[in-house]
Design an enzyme around this catalytic site. Structure first.
Site, PDB file in Angstrom:
ATOM      1  N   THR A 187     -23.127   3.434 -27.221  1.00 31.15           N
ATOM      2  CA  THR A 187     -21.819   3.181 -26.969  1.00 31.15           C
ATOM      3  C   THR A 187     -21.419   4.065 -25.810  1.00 31.15           C
ATOM      4  OG1 THR A 187     -21.061   4.478 -28.548  1.00 31.15           O
ATOM      5  CG2 THR A 187     -21.069   2.223 -29.161  1.00 31.15           C
TER       6      THR A 187
ATOM      7  N   HIS B 211     -23.821  12.935 -27.962  1.00 33.63           N
ATOM      8  CA  HIS B 211     -22.793  14.063 -27.925  1.00 33.63           C
ATOM      9  C   HIS B 211     -23.499  15.008 -29.196  1.00 33.63           C
ATOM     10  CE1 HIS B 211     -21.058  12.009 -31.683  1.00 33.63           C
ATOM     11  NE2 HIS B 211     -20.720  11.021 -30.915  1.00 33.63           N
TER      12      HIS B 211
ATOM     13  N   HIS C 129     -24.447  13.512 -32.532  1.00 30.16           N
ATOM     14  CA  HIS C 129     -26.038  13.078 -32.530  1.00 30.16           C
ATOM     15  C   HIS C 129     -27.111  14.290 -32.889  1.00 30.16           C
ATOM     16  CE1 HIS C 129     -23.945   9.964 -30.186  1.00 30.16           C
ATOM     17  NE2 HIS C 129     -24.415   9.104 -31.378  1.00 30.16           N
TER      18      HIS C 129
ATOM     19  N   LYS D 229     -14.386   3.643 -38.323  1.00 31.73           N
ATOM     20  CA  LYS D 229     -13.428   3.368 -37.294  1.00 31.73           C
ATOM     21  C   LYS D 229     -12.213   2.477 -37.836  1.00 31.73           C
ATOM     22  CE  LYS D 229     -15.721   4.648 -34.062  1.00 31.73           C
ATOM     23  NZ  LYS D 229     -15.449   5.871 -33.561  1.00 31.73           N
TER      24      LYS D 229
ATOM     25  N   ARG E  86     -14.443  -1.583 -32.083  1.00 31.13           N
ATOM     26  CA  ARG E  86     -14.966  -1.067 -31.041  1.00 31.13           C
ATOM     27  C   ARG E  86     -14.780  -1.782 -29.693  1.00 31.13           C
ATOM     28  NH1 ARG E  86     -18.548   3.445 -31.876  1.00 31.13           N
ATOM     29  NH2 ARG E  86     -19.028   3.683 -33.878  1.00 31.13           N
TER      30      ARG E  86
ATOM     31  N   GLN F 216     -28.201  -4.213 -39.654  1.00 26.93           N
ATOM     32  CA  GLN F 216     -28.737  -2.818 -39.780  1.00 26.93           C
ATOM     33  C   GLN F 216     -29.730  -2.910 -40.664  1.00 26.93           C
ATOM     34  OE1 GLN F 216     -26.345   0.468 -39.262  1.00 26.93           O
ATOM     35  NE2 GLN F 216     -27.647   1.767 -40.760  1.00 26.93           N
TER      36      GLN F 216
ATOM     37  N   ASP G 195     -21.803   8.683 -43.127  1.00 28.07           N
ATOM     38  CA  ASP G 195     -21.084   7.457 -42.746  1.00 28.07           C
ATOM     39  C   ASP G 195     -21.652   6.232 -42.885  1.00 28.07           C
ATOM     40  OD1 ASP G 195     -22.129   8.061 -40.328  1.00 28.07           O
ATOM     41  OD2 ASP G 195     -20.454   7.700 -39.177  1.00 28.07           O
TER      42      ASP G 195
ATOM     43  N   LYS H 116     -14.097  17.230 -37.899  1.00 28.03           N
ATOM     44  CA  LYS H 116     -15.463  17.009 -37.167  1.00 28.03           C
ATOM     45  C   LYS H 116     -15.355  18.187 -36.082  1.00 28.03           C
ATOM     46  CE  LYS H 116     -16.899  12.151 -37.600  1.00 28.03           C
ATOM     47  NZ  LYS H 116     -17.141  11.003 -36.804  1.00 28.03           N
TER      48      LYS H 116
ATOM     49  N   LYS I 145     -15.175  18.176 -30.787  1.00 22.58           N
ATOM     50  CA  LYS I 145     -14.186  17.984 -29.887  1.00 22.58           C
ATOM     51  C   LYS I 145     -13.800  18.946 -29.159  1.00 22.58           C
ATOM     52  CE  LYS I 145     -13.725  13.563 -31.644  1.00 22.58           C
ATOM     53  NZ  LYS I 145     -14.455  12.571 -30.910  1.00 22.58           N
ATOM     54  N   THR I 146     -13.555  18.589 -27.894  1.00 21.37           N
ATOM     55  CA  THR I 146     -12.765  19.612 -26.907  1.00 21.37           C
ATOM     56  C   THR I 146     -11.793  19.134 -26.295  1.00 21.37           C
ATOM     57  OG1 THR I 146     -13.817  18.732 -24.923  1.00 21.37           O
ATOM     58  CG2 THR I 146     -15.111  20.238 -26.144  1.00 21.37           C
TER      59      THR I 146
END
Length: 406
Positions: free
Chosen positions: A41, A46, A49, A83, A87, A172, A193, A228, A231-232
């Protein structure tokens, strides 16, 4: 003899498994093929993963064969898991470009030579499916009542779940069936998830093929408060050096909370667990040594030893007032750009995403330029602020940026 199951358990990866005793036995007696899916996506993986890449690496080191499945087909639908909104729809070209970017990043910790690991793309079978055949072969095995109880759909039902997304679980599940038929893949792994989607594939293979199939999920990367990680202030912590510089990447791990050090060493490095526990038990000022080890090891895995060394040297030089600026994130401006305000400079150089963020930083006293605290967001950027065409900016306690006049 300890198997990779014990390794994954001891390091804190495993969250849920479908058939614990059978999986343990399988890992001890056989070398299996397993897969983890990655939907492209974005044009970089990141740090979320990265846990999955580490699991693949541990499995591969124990002799099992990973399949990194790129979701060229599933990304065209979008995974509703976790979500609240649907998306963004991507074009086929964007998805293909993103998938190419992923390949290089996987290779940092997984060996794809001589068939030791497989890179596959579900676009190869999903994009040309005949809808009626698919419904007859796969759809007949899915109970809508049961699907609606899955966590990934429950959240979306409140806002409105499209039929497009409702198909995601079937796709899936079908991926797992295809990989089982093509490569003898018997285990699907993924973040927690993905539990509902993984169960769907396990169930589908057992019904269609009358064969055993298994699923395993791992803990998502969260801090001690359950939020989580990765995250910055500029968004996700990316593995691509163009999106998150090696220095910023290093600094993120160098500055995590004391309570998260041991967990991150276990999940994100290959350091033996005795040493992980020793480092994790350090207290007060000594825990900083453990954080340096963590930052160096994770940066080395993703960006290589040279970048890890440079980031470490730059961080230590800044901390001790030294002069090695080579690895500090650097932005370049032209001389005719001088005269803008300090908040405009922060946005123009993409150090911060918006003027409101810049305003907040300055109001909270979080910005210094050349060791002088900035209190006026409309302060003009003049040549007098630059020493040898270079200016050093600090956000908060430890985030440095250098601005250089080209």
């Amino acid at each position: 003899m300890a198997s990779v199951y014990d390794t994954l358990l001891e390091r804190g990866y495993i969250k849920q498994v479908t058939h614990e005793e059978e999986i343990k036995e399988l890992f001890e007696k056989e070398k299996i093929t397993f897969y983890i899916g990655f939907d492209p996506t974005a044009d970089s993986l990141h740090v979320g993963h990265f846990i999955q890449m580490m699991v693949m690496a541990h499995m591969q080191r124990a002799g099992h064969r990973p399949i990194a499945l790129l979701g060229g087909g599933t990304t065209m639908v979008g995974d509703p898991s976790g979500k609240t909104d649907m998306r963004k729809m991507l074009t086929k070209e964007q998805i293909e470009h993103n998938a190419e970017c992923f390949k290089g990043q996987f290779s940092k910790v997984i060996d794809f030579t001589d068939g030791k690991a497989i890179m596959e793309n579900n676009a190869n079978w999903l994009l040309n499916l005949n809808y009626i055949e698919f419904l007859r072969e796969v759809g007949v095995h899915f109970s809508v009542n049961r699907m609606l109880t899955a966590e990934c759909y429950k959240q979306r039902l409140e806002k409105g779940l499209t039929f497009l997304e409702f198909n995601y679980m079937l796709m899936q599940g079908y991926d797992f069936l295809e990989l089982n038929r093509r490569y003898g893949c018997v285990l699907q792994m993924g973040g927690d998830d993905q539990w509902s989607n993984i169960l769907a594939g396990v169930d589908l293979i057992r019904r269609k093929e009358s064969k055993p199939a298994f699923g395993m999920t791992f803990a998502l990367l969260t801090n001690s408060e359950g939020k989580k990680m990765g995250k910055t202030e500029n968004g996700a912590l990316w593995l691509d050096p163009e999106k998150t510089s090696p220095y910023d990447f290093y600094q993120y791990w160098r500055n995590i909370d004391d309570a998260d050090v041991e967990k991150c060493l276990a999940l994100l490095t290959f350091i033996p667990m005795d040493e992980v526990r020793r480092l994790g038990s350090l207290k007060d000022a000594e825990i900083n040594e453990a954080k340096k080890v963590l930052a160096y090891e994770v940066t080395k895995l993703i960006h290589g030893e040279e970048e890890a060394q440079k980031s470490k040297a730059a961080a230590e030089a800044l901390f001790s007032g030294g002069q090695d600026m080579s690895a500090v994130p650097t932005s370049y401006i032209k001389k005719d750009e001088l005269g803008c305000t300090i908040s405009e400079l922060l946005v123009n150089t993409k150090i911060l995403p918006s003027k409101s963020e810049a305003k907040r930083l300055i109001q909270q006293g979080g910005l210094t330029v050349n060791d002088e605290k900035i209190t006026d967001m409309n302060m003009l950027v003049t040549e007098g602020l630059f020493n040898d065409n270079s200016m050093l900016m600090r956000r908060g306690k430890k985030n440095y940026n250098r601005i250089v006049i080209e």
